[in-house]
Design a protein around this motif. Structure first.
Motif, PDB file in Angstrom:
ATOM      1  N   SER A   1       2.807  10.424   3.681  1.00  0.00           N
ATOM      2  CA  SER A   1       1.832   9.327   3.770  1.00  0.00           C
ATOM      3  C   SER A   1       1.670   8.863   5.214  1.00  0.00           C
ATOM      4  N   PHE A   2       0.595   8.080   5.431  1.00  0.00           N
ATOM      5  CA  PHE A   2       0.294   7.555   6.771  1.00  0.00           C
ATOM      6  C   PHE A   2       1.353   6.590   7.285  1.00  0.00           C
ATOM      7  N   LYS A   3       2.245   6.157   6.403  1.00  0.00           N
ATOM      8  CA  LYS A   3       3.245   5.160   6.805  1.00  0.00           C
ATOM      9  C   LYS A   3       4.148   5.676   7.917  1.00  0.00           C
ATOM     10  N   ASP A   4       4.272   7.000   8.033  1.00  0.00           N
ATOM     11  CA  ASP A   4       5.116   7.582   9.082  1.00  0.00           C
ATOM     12  C   ASP A   4       4.658   7.170  10.476  1.00  0.00           C
TER      13      ASP A   4
ATOM     14  N   ALA B   1       9.579  -4.609   1.972  1.00  0.00           N
ATOM     15  CA  ALA B   1       9.169  -4.561   0.571  1.00  0.00           C
ATOM     16  C   ALA B   1       8.142  -3.451   0.496  1.00  0.00           C
ATOM     17  N   SER B   2       7.985  -2.840  -0.679  1.00  0.00           N
ATOM     18  CA  SER B   2       7.062  -1.716  -0.698  1.00  0.00           C
ATOM     19  C   SER B   2       6.575  -1.400  -2.100  1.00  0.00           C
ATOM     20  N   THR B   3       5.346  -0.861  -2.160  1.00  0.00           N
ATOM     21  CA  THR B   3       4.880  -0.267  -3.414  1.00  0.00           C
ATOM     22  C   THR B   3       5.354   1.192  -3.484  1.00  0.00           C
ATOM     23  N   GLY B   4       6.067   1.661  -2.478  1.00  0.00           N
ATOM     24  CA  GLY B   4       6.682   2.989  -2.530  1.00  0.00           C
ATOM     25  C   GLY B   4       6.659   3.757  -1.226  1.00  0.00           C
ATOM     26  N   ASN B   5       5.475   3.957  -0.658  1.00  0.00           N
ATOM     27  CA  ASN B   5       5.390   4.812   0.527  1.00  0.00           C
ATOM     28  C   ASN B   5       6.076   4.225   1.758  1.00  0.00           C
ATOM     29  N   THR B   6       5.921   2.934   1.948  1.00  0.00           N
ATOM     30  CA  THR B   6       6.576   2.307   3.102  1.00  0.00           C
ATOM     31  C   THR B   6       8.085   2.457   2.986  1.00  0.00           C
ATOM     32  N   SER B   7       8.599   2.339   1.757  1.00  0.00           N
ATOM     33  CA  SER B   7      10.053   2.446   1.565  1.00  0.00           C
ATOM     34  C   SER B   7      10.532   3.868   1.865  1.00  0.00           C
TER      35      SER B   7
ATOM     36  N   VAL C   1      -7.502   0.048   0.551  1.00  0.00           N
ATOM     37  CA  VAL C   1      -6.930  -1.176   1.123  1.00  0.00           C
ATOM     38  C   VAL C   1      -5.956  -1.791   0.122  1.00  0.00           C
ATOM     39  N   GLY C   2      -4.733  -2.050   0.606  1.00  0.00           N
ATOM     40  CA  GLY C   2      -3.724  -2.708  -0.221  1.00  0.00           C
ATOM     41  C   GLY C   2      -3.275  -3.978   0.461  1.00  0.00           C
ATOM     42  N   ASN C   3      -2.265  -3.832   1.325  1.00  0.00           N
ATOM     43  CA  ASN C   3      -1.786  -4.977   2.093  1.00  0.00           C
ATOM     44  C   ASN C   3      -2.671  -5.219   3.319  1.00  0.00           C
ATOM     45  N   ALA C   4      -3.655  -4.342   3.490  1.00  0.00           N
ATOM     46  CA  ALA C   4      -4.748  -4.488   4.467  1.00  0.00           C
ATOM     47  C   ALA C   4      -4.343  -4.269   5.928  1.00  0.00           C
ATOM     48  N   GLY C   5      -3.207  -3.593   6.134  1.00  0.00           N
ATOM     49  CA  GLY C   5      -2.786  -3.298   7.495  1.00  0.00           C
ATOM     50  C   GLY C   5      -3.538  -2.119   8.092  1.00  0.00           C
ATOM     51  N   ASN C   6      -3.732  -1.085   7.291  1.00  0.00           N
ATOM     52  CA  ASN C   6      -4.265   0.155   7.850  1.00  0.00           C
ATOM     53  C   ASN C   6      -5.702   0.012   8.339  1.00  0.00           C
ATOM     54  N   ILE C   7      -6.519  -0.697   7.576  1.00  0.00           N
ATOM     55  CA  ILE C   7      -7.931  -0.864   7.996  1.00  0.00           C
ATOM     56  C   ILE C   7      -7.985  -1.646   9.315  1.00  0.00           C
TER      57      ILE C   7
ATOM     58  N   THR D   1      -0.728   2.521  -8.053  1.00  0.00           N
ATOM     59  CA  THR D   1       0.361   1.558  -7.827  1.00  0.00           C
ATOM     60  C   THR D   1       0.580   1.255  -6.335  1.00  0.00           C
ATOM     61  N   ALA D   2       0.210   2.188  -5.464  1.00  0.00           N
ATOM     62  CA  ALA D   2       0.395   1.962  -4.019  1.00  0.00           C
ATOM     63  C   ALA D   2      -0.374   0.741  -3.541  1.00  0.00           C
ATOM     64  N   ILE D   3      -1.496   0.447  -4.185  1.00  0.00           N
ATOM     65  CA  ILE D   3      -2.330  -0.687  -3.744  1.00  0.00           C
ATOM     66  C   ILE D   3      -2.441  -1.749  -4.845  1.00  0.00           C
ATOM     67  N   ARG D   4      -1.388  -1.846  -5.629  1.00  0.00           N
ATOM     68  CA  ARG D   4      -1.323  -2.888  -6.674  1.00  0.00           C
ATOM     69  C   ARG D   4      -0.812  -4.170  -6.003  1.00  0.00           C
ATOM     70  N   ILE D   5      -1.700  -4.809  -5.260  1.00  0.00           N
ATOM     71  CA  ILE D   5      -1.323  -5.931  -4.396  1.00  0.00           C
ATOM     72  C   ILE D   5      -2.344  -7.069  -4.564  1.00  0.00           C
ATOM     73  N   GLY D   6      -1.853  -8.268  -4.821  1.00  0.00           N
ATOM     74  CA  GLY D   6      -2.756  -9.396  -5.068  1.00  0.00           C
ATOM     75  C   GLY D   6      -2.863 -10.365  -3.909  1.00  0.00           C
TER      76      GLY D   6
ATOM     77  N   VAL E   1      -4.201  14.463  -3.511  1.00  0.00           N
ATOM     78  CA  VAL E   1      -3.881  13.099  -3.065  1.00  0.00           C
ATOM     79  C   VAL E   1      -3.338  12.265  -4.211  1.00  0.00           C
ATOM     80  N   GLU E   2      -2.628  11.221  -3.872  1.00  0.00           N
ATOM     81  CA  GLU E   2      -2.166  10.278  -4.889  1.00  0.00           C
ATOM     82  C   GLU E   2      -3.325   9.326  -5.255  1.00  0.00           C
ATOM     83  N   PRO E   3      -3.204   8.623  -6.392  1.00  0.00           N
ATOM     84  CA  PRO E   3      -4.350   7.855  -6.888  1.00  0.00           C
ATOM     85  C   PRO E   3      -4.961   6.877  -5.868  1.00  0.00           C
TER      86      PRO E   3
ATOM     87  N   THR F   1      -7.497   9.854   3.296  1.00  0.00           N
ATOM     88  CA  THR F   1      -6.670   9.962   2.084  1.00  0.00           C
ATOM     89  C   THR F   1      -5.220   9.745   2.535  1.00  0.00           C
ATOM     90  N   THR F   2      -4.662   8.666   2.038  1.00  0.00           N
ATOM     91  CA  THR F   2      -3.469   8.083   2.647  1.00  0.00           C
ATOM     92  C   THR F   2      -2.131   8.670   2.198  1.00  0.00           C
ATOM     93  N   GLY F   3      -2.103   9.283   0.987  1.00  0.00           N
ATOM     94  CA  GLY F   3      -0.828   9.796   0.483  1.00  0.00           C
ATOM     95  C   GLY F   3      -0.994  11.082  -0.323  1.00  0.00           C
TER      96      GLY F   3
HETATM   97  N1  F0G Z   1      -2.714   4.153   0.354  1.00  0.00           N
HETATM   98  C1  F0G Z   1      -1.424   4.356   0.092  1.00  0.00           C
HETATM   99  C2  F0G Z   1      -1.019   5.687  -0.431  1.00  0.00           C
HETATM  100  C3  F0G Z   1      -0.488   3.333   0.325  1.00  0.00           C
HETATM  101  O1  F0G Z   1       0.800   3.556   0.065  1.00  0.00           O
HETATM  102  C4  F0G Z   1      -0.931   2.084   0.799  1.00  0.00           C
HETATM  103  C5  F0G Z   1      -0.011   0.982   1.017  1.00  0.00           C
HETATM  104  C6  F0G Z   1      -2.298   1.935   1.066  1.00  0.00           C
HETATM  105  C7  F0G Z   1      -3.159   2.978   0.828  1.00  0.00           C
HETATM  106  C8  F0G Z   1      -2.861   0.664   1.585  1.00  0.00           C
HETATM  107  O2  F0G Z   1      -2.594   0.467   2.927  1.00  0.00           O
HETATM  108  O3  F0G Z   1      -1.450  -1.709   2.769  1.00  0.00           O
HETATM  109  O4  F0G Z   1      -2.274  -0.857   4.942  1.00  0.00           O
HETATM  110  O5  F0G Z   1      -3.876  -1.617   3.202  1.00  0.00           O
HETATM  111  N2  F0G Z   1       1.194   1.003   0.674  1.00  0.00           N
HETATM  112  C9  F0G Z   1       2.194  -0.031   1.014  1.00  0.00           C
HETATM  113  C10 F0G Z   1       3.581   0.440   0.656  1.00  0.00           C
HETATM  114  C11 F0G Z   1       1.857  -1.372   0.553  1.00  0.00           C
HETATM  115  O6  F0G Z   1       4.460  -0.388   0.429  1.00  0.00           O
HETATM  116  O7  F0G Z   1       3.813   1.642   0.650  1.00  0.00           O
HETATM  117  P1  F0G Z   1      -2.546  -1.016   3.505  1.00  0.00           P
END
Ligand code: F0G
Length: 405
Positions: free
Chosen positions: A105-108, A129-135, A233-239, A294-299, A341-343, A371-373
């Protein structure tokens, strides 16, 4: 290299030697600010044009002075996707497949910079804390650096591949009986009280690593800028990070325009989309986000304020898609282009399709979807959305029947 941290809300400055995540005066988000004239003077333009892309190719624009903690991140492929472009109805479509990073994933990109910063600051433990990839990424970079990592995950809501990575690479994995937003609030508190370095994307140094996605896109397009970049967009850091990257190339005179940043969420977890559509400059948190992605299951995305600014100032937009739409896009990527890619990642393509169908994106645009993961992150989702394989007796007759019927 000279740089400092600046609050995006009140403008307060903080020295680069401080261990700080948000503004001490108003709790606003922080940005890393450089002396761009100095960078311009020292930058090796010839190397920029010729060396192969990777995160550390752009070290002149990264805030790390030590030898980085690296396992060769970045340099991911940018695929030209003509079959997918035809299906969606856009002139030119590229996919920047961040699932091809070392941990999938892009988290690297963020963690090579973030964990290097932890070492530079003398921190002995890292956490997120993480939905998975960051961890997964934190566990691996922590291992490479030789320091312990602690990861908080929402119990029952993290894809199997990601938990496997965090466990095998030796992180202390703690399941929280709550969602990602609860886990993030907890780990932030812990890191305020203990000498543990917080590596969620509220940490501005993480985003510095992730901005290299923008540099690579420009690089791989032969120093051209696409009209639009679409991403989940999940935690909105990447955008936010990618937008900063494109802006910096303009500031340095490397490019002369920026793409429209277009963020996609799912209907079950879309506070940014709602704020964008209401023309609000902040979100209303969603208490019970729910989606197959689940990676972007963030409120309650921590970088919402930065992301809304990035979308607005780049002339972009935000849209939500259904789980069914993203699963279709995931299958299209896999079966038309060979991109697994993941969902969450597939929301970029699903969102592009929805916006083109609605006439909100012109068919003449050159678009890059990020495509992030990687597909292998979430094998259980794959099994749940694909037809089950058939099992047959081990003889030719049964095989023929299965192949040709
Ligand atoms: N795509 C994937 C595969 C992710 O794992 C995440 C975020 C995003 C998109 C959204 O990126 O948060 O910068 O807007 N995953 C985080 C995690 C929250 O904990 O792995 P973002």
């Amino acid at each position: 290299m000279d740089y400092y941290l600046k609050c995006i809300e009140c403008g307060a400055d903080f020295d680069k030697t401080e261990i700080i995540y948000t503004c001490r005066k108003c709790d606003g988000l922080l940005d890393v600010i450089y002396d761009y004239d100095e960078i311009k003077k020292n930058m090796d333009m010839e190397k920029l044009k010729t060396a192969p892309p990777s995160v550390w190719k752009y070290k002149d624009l990264l805030p790390i002075a030590i030898e980085p903690v690296s396992i060769r991140e970045g340099g991911t492929p940018l695929y030209k996707c003509d079959r997918l472009a035809k299906k969606i109805g856009v002139k030119e479509l590229y996919v920047k497949h961040e699932g091809m990073n070392p941990t999938g994933s892009f988290k690297d990109r963020g963690m090579t910079v973030g964990v290097s910063k932890a070492i530079e600051l003398g921190m002995k433990t890292v956490a997120c804390a993480s939905t998975g990839n960051t961890s997964a990424a934190l566990a691996i970079y922590g291992a490479k650096a030789g320091i312990p990592s602690v990861v908080l995950l929402p119990a029952g809501k993290v894809a199997l591949g990601k938990i496997g990575q965090a466990l095998m690479h030796g992180a202390k994995v703690i399941m929280i009986k709550g969602n990602f937003d609860d886990a993030l609030a907890l780990v932030r508190e812990l890191c305020e009280q203990e000498p543990i370095y917080l590596l969620n994307s509220v940490n501005p140094y993480r985003l510095e690593g992730q901005k290299t996605i923008a540099f690579e896109i420009v690089d791989q397009l032969g120093f051209k800028v696409p009209d639009r970049v679409v991403l989940p967009v999940g935690n909105a850091g990447n955008i936010t990070a990618i937008n900063k990257g494109f802006k910096e190339f303009v500031t340095l005179g490397i490019t002369d325009k920026r793409p429209k940043m277009t963020g996609i969420q799912t209907e079950g977890a879309c506070p940014i989309v709602k704020a964008y559509k209401a023309d609000a400059d902040d979100i209303t948190p969603e208490k019970n986000p729910e989606t197959i992605a689940t990676a972007i299951r963030i409120g309650d995305p921590v970088n919402a304020r930065k992301a809304l600014i990035a979308i607005k100032e780049s002339g972009g937009m935000a849209e939500s898609v259904t789980d069914a739409e993203l699963v279709q896009a995931q299958k299209d990527l896999a079966q038309l282009e060979g991109i697994g890619v993941e969902p969450a990642s597939a929301t970029s393509v699903a969102g592009l399709k929805k916006l083109v169908d609605a006439g909100l994106i012109s068919k003449d645009e050159t678009v890059v979807c990020v495509t992030t993961g990687h597909l292998l992150k979430d094998p259980e989702e794959v099994i749940s959305v694909c037809t089950e394989p058939v099992t047959v007796e081990a003889n030719l007759e049964a095989l023929r029947k299965a192949v040709f019927e």
